[in-house]
Design an enzyme around this catalytic site. Structure first.
Site, short mmCIF file in Angstrom:
data_model
loop_
_atom_site.label_atom_id
_atom_site.label_comp_id
_atom_site.label_asym_id
_atom_site.label_seq_id
_atom_site.Cartn_x
_atom_site.Cartn_y
_atom_site.Cartn_z
N LYS A 13 0.83 -1.22 0.00
CA LYS A 13 0.00 0.00 0.00
C LYS A 13 0.86 1.26 0.00
O LYS A 13 0.58 2.19 -0.75
CB LYS A 13 -0.91 0.05 1.23
CG LYS A 13 -2.00 -0.97 1.27
CD LYS A 13 -3.00 -0.66 2.36
CE LYS A 13 -2.40 -0.63 3.76
NZ LYS A 13 -1.89 -1.92 4.23
N ARG A 88 -9.57 1.92 9.68
CA ARG A 88 -9.24 0.53 9.91
C ARG A 88 -10.33 -0.18 10.70
O ARG A 88 -10.28 -1.40 10.86
CB ARG A 88 -7.95 0.45 10.73
CG ARG A 88 -6.70 0.08 9.95
CD ARG A 88 -5.56 0.12 10.95
NE ARG A 88 -4.41 -0.66 10.58
CZ ARG A 88 -3.34 -0.19 9.95
NH1 ARG A 88 -3.31 1.05 9.56
NH2 ARG A 88 -2.31 -0.96 9.73
N ARG A 127 11.65 -9.27 4.51
CA ARG A 127 11.98 -7.87 4.75
C ARG A 127 12.50 -7.68 6.18
O ARG A 127 13.46 -6.95 6.42
CB ARG A 127 10.74 -6.99 4.54
CG ARG A 127 11.04 -5.52 4.65
CD ARG A 127 9.85 -4.65 4.35
NE ARG A 127 8.92 -4.63 5.47
CZ ARG A 127 7.76 -3.99 5.49
NH1 ARG A 127 7.35 -3.34 4.42
NH2 ARG A 127 6.98 -4.00 6.55
N ARG A 133 14.62 -5.94 11.27
CA ARG A 133 13.49 -5.54 12.13
C ARG A 133 13.19 -6.66 13.11
O ARG A 133 12.35 -7.53 12.87
CB ARG A 133 12.23 -5.30 11.28
CG ARG A 133 12.35 -4.19 10.28
CD ARG A 133 11.01 -3.99 9.63
NE ARG A 133 11.04 -2.98 8.61
CZ ARG A 133 9.97 -2.31 8.21
NH1 ARG A 133 8.79 -2.56 8.72
NH2 ARG A 133 10.07 -1.42 7.26
N ARG A 144 -0.71 -9.38 12.96
CA ARG A 144 -1.16 -8.20 12.21
C ARG A 144 -2.12 -8.60 11.09
O ARG A 144 -3.10 -7.92 10.82
CB ARG A 144 0.03 -7.45 11.59
CG ARG A 144 0.84 -6.68 12.60
CD ARG A 144 1.68 -5.60 11.92
NE ARG A 144 2.54 -4.95 12.90
CZ ARG A 144 3.84 -5.15 13.00
NH1 ARG A 144 4.47 -5.94 12.15
NH2 ARG A 144 4.54 -4.54 13.94
#
Ligand code: AMP
Length: 191
Positions: A13, A88, A127, A133, A144
Site C-alpha cells: 500500500k 481501519r 523484509r 526488524r 497483524r
C-alpha cells in the site's frame, strides 16, 4: 480525488500510495507513518503508542481519529488526499464520514489491493530479516494479518455497498500493480 487504499499489511500500500499521490497531485496520508515519526522523535504521542505498534495491535480510535482530523484540515488536503491505513475499524469509517461531511466532501473511491496472504507473510518475513526488524517476528506478522482480517477486511463490504469499492490485483511487480491501479482509477475519474 479523495481516495482510500485498503489491503493487508505487506500488500504494498505505501509504495503504491506514493505513486498514486504523485500522479494525482494529492498528499498520501499514512497514519502508520505519522505514528512511526512520532515514535522516532520521542514525542508524547510517540511514547503513548510505541508499545501498541510493536505488538501489532491497533492504536485506540480516539487517538487515531484526532490525528486524522487534524491532518485532513491542513491546507494541502483541501483539494484531495489518499488515506493509507485509515479507516481501519467501523468506528473510524464513521469518523471519516463526519469529517468529510464537515468539509462538504465525498470519497471518490476505495481501492483494495487483493493479495495472496501467505505470499505476503513470506515477503514480510524476508523484509524483517534484510532490514533487521527484530520486532517483526513471525508471530507479530501473523497477528497483524489476523487483526486486519478481523477488524479491517469487513470495511470492504461497507464501501462496496456504497458503490465505492475498486478491487485491484496487488500481486506482481510494483509497475504492473501501478498500471492496474491507474487504469482502474481512470475509470473512476471518468464516471
Ligand atoms: P501501517 O504502517 O499502516 O501498517 O501501520 C502501522 C501500525 O500503526 C499499525 O499496526 C497500528 O498499530 C498503527 N495504526 C496505523 N493506522 C491505524 C489506525 N487507523 N487505527 C489504529 N492503529 C493504526
Amino acid at each position: 480525488m479523495r481516495l482510500i487504499i485498503l489491503g493487508p499489511p505487506g500488500a504494498g500500500k505505501g509504495t503504491q500510495a506514493a505513486k498514486i499521490a504523485d500522479k494525482f497531485g494529492i498528499p498520501a496520508i499514512s497514519t502508520g507513518d505519522i505514528f512511526r515519526a512520532n515514535i522516532k522523535n520521542e514525542t508524547p504521542l510517540g511514547l503513548q503508542v510505541k508499545e501498541v505498534l510493536a505488538s501489532g495491535g491497533y492504536v485506540t480510535d480516539d487517538i487515531t481519529n484526532a490525528i486524522v482530523r487534524d491532518r485532513l484540515f491542513e491546507d494541502d488536503a483541501e483539494q484531495g488526499f489518499l488515506l493509507d491505513g485509515f479507516p481501519r475499524t467501523a468506528a473510524q469509517v464513521e469518523t471519516l464520514d463526519a469529517i468529510l461531511a464537515e468539509h462538504g466532501h465525498a470519497l471518490e473511491a476505495v481501492l483494495e489491493l487483493t493479495v495472496d496472504q501467505e505470499a505476503v507473510v513470506q515477503r514480510l518475513l524476508k523484509r524483517a530479516e534484510i532490514e533487521g526488524r527484530e520486532d517483526d517476528t513471525e508471530e507479530v506478522i501473523r497477528e497483524r494479518q489476523a487483526i486486519y482480517r478481523r477488524e479491517t477486511a469487513p470495511l470492504t463490504e461497507v464501501y462496496s455497498a456504497r458503490g465505492l469499492l475498486v478491487q485491484v490485483d496487488g500481486m506482481g511487480s510494483v509497475d504492473d500493480v501501478f498500471l492496474r491501479i491507474s487504469e482502474a482509477l481512470e475509470g473512476v475519474a471518468r464516471s
